[in-house]
Design an enzyme around this catalytic site. Structure first.
Site, mmCIF file in Angstrom:
data_model
loop_
_atom_site.group_PDB
_atom_site.id
_atom_site.type_symbol
_atom_site.label_atom_id
_atom_site.label_comp_id
_atom_site.label_asym_id
_atom_site.label_seq_id
_atom_site.Cartn_x
_atom_site.Cartn_y
_atom_site.Cartn_z
ATOM 1 N N CYS A 112 0.801 -0.937 0.200
ATOM 2 C CA CYS A 112 0.265 0.195 0.176
ATOM 3 C C CYS A 112 1.031 1.398 0.381
ATOM 4 C CB CYS A 112 -1.128 -0.089 1.118
ATOM 5 S SG CYS A 112 -2.365 0.922 1.011
ATOM 6 N N HIS A 221 -3.985 -5.242 0.395
ATOM 7 C CA HIS A 221 -3.388 -5.414 1.624
ATOM 8 C C HIS A 221 -3.135 -6.994 2.064
ATOM 9 C CE1 HIS A 221 -2.916 -1.814 4.023
ATOM 10 N NE2 HIS A 221 -3.276 -1.217 3.378
ATOM 11 N N GLU A 223 -1.824 -8.984 3.857
ATOM 12 C CA GLU A 223 -1.018 -8.998 5.666
ATOM 13 C C GLU A 223 -2.641 -9.508 5.810
ATOM 14 O OE1 GLU A 223 -1.388 -5.622 4.449
ATOM 15 O OE2 GLU A 223 -2.721 -5.070 5.457
HETATM 16 N N1 LIG Z 1 -1.423 6.845 2.180
HETATM 17 C C1 LIG Z 1 -1.695 6.672 0.823
HETATM 18 C C2 LIG Z 1 -1.652 4.615 1.965
HETATM 19 C C3 LIG Z 1 -2.788 3.930 2.144
HETATM 20 C C4 LIG Z 1 -2.811 2.656 3.388
HETATM 21 O O1 LIG Z 1 -1.382 2.397 2.976
HETATM 22 N N2 LIG Z 1 -3.382 2.738 3.508
HETATM 23 C C5 LIG Z 1 -3.667 1.220 4.898
HETATM 24 C C6 LIG Z 1 -4.815 2.019 6.058
HETATM 25 C C7 LIG Z 1 -4.140 3.008 6.617
HETATM 26 C C8 LIG Z 1 -5.323 3.737 7.387
HETATM 27 O O2 LIG Z 1 -5.480 2.133 8.387
HETATM 28 O O3 LIG Z 1 -6.262 4.098 7.439
HETATM 29 C C9 LIG Z 1 -3.227 6.181 0.191
HETATM 30 O O4 LIG Z 1 -4.110 6.936 0.977
HETATM 31 O O5 LIG Z 1 -3.016 6.110 -0.786
#
Ligand SMILES: N[C@@H](CCC(=O)NCCCC(=O)O)C(=O)O
Length: 257
Positions: A112, A221, A223
């Protein structure tokens, strides 16, 4: 036999007025239970970290997602308030860690925010608020209280036949993934090969061209459902095998022998 260790760069979080170097448990659990590797959370310092001192002591690099965004100045853009929130200490740690892991042939899985950092680290750019562009889906985190629903598998992605990702997943074509992002790869870095896309053209997976080892990034994701979802599990198994091989311990089956 001791498990190999992978480096995971921390996020900076403020909790009760104190600054914490933190990482989401879901990545550590997937690493331990599915990839069968231990995680070393790398502190995030704005003036950088002794990257090679860290990489001398680990057998892989796992880059997690985060609600924060890579600072636009790192890909030649003027930062706007709407481009945030930012985490410059994470940027200062993660990007050099990615670059040096690729240089040294250390297995790298970027997830991500991680795929976005991988792209920027190798010279690419990002687009913000992609859902506001014509014809684009809303890839953002679902606005629901339960994390299982936030990370629900809900979006088709098309994996290129014969790609690295297809090899690691053990399949190509249409797969189903989760989606929690507002940004995406805009200009792909010269050294990255696009290996999976969403129906609206969003880049969902890349591999490093001529990489000396496992070196891929995914926008979804894996994971979160790594223990139960076949596609997610396959990617973490492949990452763990690459880490064990790098560490000289061979694949899971060899290590278990
Ligand atoms: N901020 C970036 C990457 C998004 C990301 O890594 N999301 C994971 C979940 C994060 C959360 O729990 O809010 C984008 O928005 O593209």
């Amino acid at each position: 036999m001791p498990k190999p260790i992978v480096a995971l760069p921390a996020d900076i979080r403020e909790i009760d007025g104190a600054v914490w170097h933190a990482a989401p448990n879901q990545y550590l659990q997937a690493a331990l239970k599915v990839a069968e590797v231990m995680t070393f959370i790398v502190p995030a310092f704005e003036d950088g970290t002794e990257i090679d001192a860290v990489l001398d002591r680990v057998d892989g690099v796992l880059i997690s997602g985060s609600a924060t965004n890579v600072h636009p100045s790192l890909y030649g853009r003027q930062a706007k308030e709407a481009d945030g929130p930012f985490d410059p200490a994470r940027d200062a740690t993660s990007l050099p860690l990615i670059q040096r892991a690729i240089d040294r042939g250390i297995p790298l899985l970027a997830i991500c925010r991680g795929i976005q950092e991988l792209n920027v680290a190798l010279g690419g750019t990002l687009a913000s608020e992609i859902q506001d562009q014509p014809g684009m889906w809303d890839h953002r985190k679902p606005n629901v209280p339960e994390r299982d629903h936030m990370y629900a598998i809900r979006q088709p992605v098309f994996v290129q036949e014969g790609s690295c990702i297809a090899n690691y997943l053990g399949l190509s074509g249409k797969i189903q993934v989760n989606s929690l992002h507002r940004q995406a790869i805009a200009q792909t870095a010269p050294r990255l090969k696009v290996e999976a896309t969403a129906e609206d053209g969003t880049i969902e997976a890349v591999s490093v061209i001529d990489a000396r080892n496992f070196a891929v990034g995914v926008q979804w994701h894996p994971e979160y459902w790594a223990e139960t979802d076949t596609v997610s599990r396959a990617l973490f198994h492949a990452f763990g095998d690459a880490v064990r091989t790098y560490a000289g311990r061979g694949t899971r089956s060899e290590a278990a022998a």
